[in-house]
Structures are given as C-alpha cells and as structure tokens.
Motif scaffolding. Structure first.
Motif, short mmCIF file in Angstrom:
data_model
loop_
_atom_site.label_atom_id
_atom_site.label_comp_id
_atom_site.label_asym_id
_atom_site.label_seq_id
_atom_site.Cartn_x
_atom_site.Cartn_y
_atom_site.Cartn_z
N TRP A 234 -164.90 57.99 -34.14
CA TRP A 234 -165.84 57.17 -34.90
C TRP A 234 -165.98 55.76 -34.35
CZ3 TRP A 234 -169.24 59.68 -37.36
CH2 TRP A 234 -168.92 60.91 -37.95
N THR A 235 -165.09 55.36 -33.45
CA THR A 235 -165.26 54.06 -32.80
C THR A 235 -165.61 54.22 -31.32
OG1 THR A 235 -162.85 53.95 -32.46
CG2 THR A 235 -163.75 52.81 -34.39
N ASP A 236 -165.95 55.43 -30.90
CA ASP A 236 -166.33 55.69 -29.51
C ASP A 236 -167.80 55.36 -29.34
OD1 ASP A 236 -166.52 56.48 -26.91
OD2 ASP A 236 -165.74 58.50 -27.21
N ASN A 237 -168.08 54.09 -29.17
CA ASN A 237 -169.45 53.61 -29.10
C ASN A 237 -169.48 52.32 -28.30
OD1 ASN A 237 -168.65 51.46 -30.97
ND2 ASN A 237 -168.65 53.10 -32.51
N ARG A 238 -170.66 51.89 -27.91
CA ARG A 238 -170.76 50.67 -27.13
C ARG A 238 -172.18 50.10 -27.22
NH1 ARG A 238 -168.44 50.36 -21.05
NH2 ARG A 238 -166.54 50.77 -22.26
N LEU A 239 -172.25 48.79 -27.34
CA LEU A 239 -173.52 48.07 -27.28
C LEU A 239 -173.48 47.19 -26.04
CD1 LEU A 239 -176.22 47.33 -28.68
CD2 LEU A 239 -174.99 45.45 -29.79
N THR A 240 -174.39 47.45 -25.09
CA THR A 240 -174.42 46.72 -23.82
C THR A 240 -175.74 45.98 -23.69
OG1 THR A 240 -173.09 48.47 -22.81
CG2 THR A 240 -174.17 46.91 -21.33
N VAL A 241 -175.65 44.72 -23.29
CA VAL A 241 -176.84 43.90 -23.07
C VAL A 241 -176.89 43.50 -21.60
CG1 VAL A 241 -178.10 41.83 -23.74
CG2 VAL A 241 -176.63 42.99 -25.42
N TYR A 242 -177.97 43.86 -20.93
CA TYR A 242 -178.18 43.52 -19.53
C TYR A 242 -179.16 42.35 -19.44
CZ TYR A 242 -176.14 48.13 -18.74
OH TYR A 242 -175.30 49.22 -18.73
N GLY A 243 -178.77 41.33 -18.67
CA GLY A 243 -179.62 40.17 -18.52
C GLY A 243 -180.02 39.95 -17.07
N THR A 244 -180.75 38.89 -16.81
CA THR A 244 -181.21 38.58 -15.46
C THR A 244 -180.07 38.07 -14.58
OG1 THR A 244 -181.84 36.38 -16.28
CG2 THR A 244 -183.58 38.06 -16.13
#
Length: 351
Positions: A234-244
């Motif tokens: 239930w915690t096997d997740n990810r939020l990834t933000v790609y920038g310049t």
C-alpha cells in the motif's frame, strides 16, 4: 480575537474512522468531538471509555438531528457518500470531511457537488499524503526552482484506480499548482476489481495534458512498477516531477530522491519516517488543523478541497472512457454526462 471551536460528529469507526478521530483530538483547541456513530457497540463503548462527554449513536440521522454539529466527518464506503451529504445539507452542517473517492458514479459525484455548492458546505476529501514530510520535501524542490520548470509529472501506485489512483491524480494536480487538465487519453483492462468496494479496472494507464502545457502520466494497479517488498504494497508508489534542470520524487513510505541544478552531478536521496500509525496520525492532525484554518478564513483554501478532488474524478473517468471509446477525452466533461463507467467496463472489458 479568540477563534471559534467547531463541534464535530463522526460516522464510522473502521481504520480510517479512528484516524479521523485522532486528527480531531489532536486539534482539541479548534474542534470538540461531540458525537460518534457506529454500527459496532464495542467500538462505541471504547469511545465512551476514552472520551467522556462524547455522545454515541447507532443512527447517523438521529445524531445529526440531535447534535447539530458544525462538522460532519464520515469514513464510510463510497457507495453511501451521497446519502450522507444529503443529511449534512438537511441539518445545516458547515463543513464535511469525507474519505475518497467521492462516489462510485459520475451521477452521484455531480449531485454531491451540486449539494455542497448550493448549501455552501466547505468540503475536504482525505488525500492526506501530501502532508508527509517526503512529499513536502518534493514540493520544496519544485517550488525552489531547483529542478527548473515542470515538464512532466509521473504518478504510479500499485493500488487500483478508485482506491489509490484518486490519491495520485490529486497529488499530480497539487504539485502542478492546482492547474487543471484539459484532455486525457487512457488504457484500462482487467475486470477482477470491478466488484471491489472501490470498483476499478485491474490496471489503468493515462496521459494527461495540463492547461499550462505540462504532461502527466499516471499508472494504477498490478502492472505499475514495483519498488518495495510485497509487504509494503500500500506504500509502493511514487510521485516524480521532471523539470528543465533535473527531477525529484517522493514516496508515501518516506523515501525521496532528486537530481538538481545544485546537486553537483550527484543523485540526492533521503529517507523520512516509514509509513506507520504514528506517521498516519501526525499527517491527519495537520490535515485537520488546515480544515479549521479554512473554516476560520475562507481565503485559506484547504489543500484537499472538494474542487480539486472533483476534477481528479473527472480525469480518472476520462481515462476509462478514453480506453473504451478509443479516443481522446476533452475536459471538463459535459455536465449532462452521467454514464455509469463502472457498469460499462463490466460489460465491455474482457475477463
């Protein structure tokens, strides 16, 4: 000037119900736990033993009629959300705190939105993980400009669409500054979760185009990448933000990482507290405190306000509709659209 203290009525004493209860108790200067309702006599007795003066009920309408609370919090299955919002409107509740998803159908979601706007009820939906220190760390990387301008956001969770996917589409909107999506495309398959309490396809993959030009990718279900052992499902997740100028990511199990313009060519990594009952209660307390701040000052919009969750529901609906229609779905969805997407998936998806 002394701040008002809001009277709370809570329905539901499952795992999430106790978490909400702990959030209100942690903010006792702002909230008074006036009444609790449950179908479990044993759990109600526990409440009586722990919280002197808190009334207990087995009937939600009786509780609202007699207590007339300022805040109605319900931690219940999505199938009964609409009926409870109707009760809140009938008895003059000022604020609602509910679990996610908003409902199990577009028709019910639209009706809930109509009721809370018509009656002026401030409503929050419990997408509480954005209060985690790992997610706050991610937000710092983004807001500081250390990864440059946002180009792409990727949310992935092993949980299914209307269970964990509601969280991660919400976090994608949050990390992008609340900018809404203007179209989505999607793929869904697998029928075995369509009869779940949070009915969903077994796997969903969607592409979002945000109005500021940012691209979003969301994956929900059994085919999404796995980064943790099976006992941390239930915690096997990810939020990834790609920038310049780099990227940054965070997980609800406390891990985070980043490659930034100031990291000297190194990949930064860190570990905040692992997900635990103590962490859960801490972020619930922060979430609940922000509700009081919003009630005191309508200009201090809660990070988990109903509008962002309502748009997230439209996005997830659009992903499913796109898969079935083999077409891009433009947002916002037409107001007259009330098709039951779950029933349609039951008919059209392969076994």
């Amino acid at each position: 000037m002394e701040k008002p203290k809001y009277r709370v009525a809570l329905l539901g004493l499952g795992n999430r119900g106790w978490s909400h209860l702990a959030g209100f108790i942690a903010n006792e200067e702002q909230f008074e736990l006036s009444a609790v309702c449950s179908s479990s006599g044993d759990k109600l007795q526990t409440v009586k033993n722990r919280y002197a003066g808190c009334l207990t009920y087995s009937d939600a309408e009786q509780m609202l009629a007699e207590v007339r609370p300022d805040v109605f919090c319900f931690a219940t299955p999505p199938s009964v959300r609409l009926s409870l919002v109707k009760l809140a409107a009938r008895y003059g509740v000022k604020a609602i705190a509910m679990e996610k998803p908003i409902a199990n159908s577009m028709q019910e979601t639209r009706e809930i939105g109509r009721l809370i706007r018509e009656h002026g009820i401030q409503t929050v939906v419990c997408h509480q993980h954005k209060y985690l220190s790992s997610f706050q760390k991610l937000k710092q990387f983004v807001q500081s400009g250390d990864i440059g301008d946002i180009v792409r956001i990727h949310g992935k969770t092993r949980g299914w669409l209307y269970n964990s996917g509601t969280h991660f589409v919400d976090y994608m909107l949050w990390i992008n500054g609340g900018i809404k999506a203007d179209w989505v495309t999607g793929h869904v398959h697998g029928k075995d979760k369509l009869d779940d309490s949070h009915p969903s396809p077994a796997y969903a993959l969607g592409e979002l185009h945000f109005a500021n030009g940012v691209t979003g990718i969301i994956e929900c279900g059994y085919l999404s990448p796995s980064y943790l052992p099976s006992d941390r499902f239930w915690t096997d997740n990810r939020l990834t933000v790609y920038g310049t100028h780099g990227y940054a990511w965070a997980e609800t199990d406390g891990r985070w990482g980043a490659f930034t313009r100031h990291s000297g060519g190194q990949i930064l990594e860190g570990q905040e507290a692992l997900w635990s009952p103590a962490v859960k209660d801490a972020i619930q307390a922060d979430y609940t405190s922000d509700l009081a701040d919003w009630m005191n000052d309508p200009g201090r919009l809660h990070a988990c306000n109903f509008e962002i969750s309502e748009h997230g529901y439209d996005i997830l609906y659009g992903i499913c509709a796109s898969s079935l229609d083999h077409a891009r779905i433009d947002l916002p969805l037409p107001q007259e659209l009330n098709e039951d997407i779950i029933e349609r998936m039951k008919r059209e998806l392969r076994d």
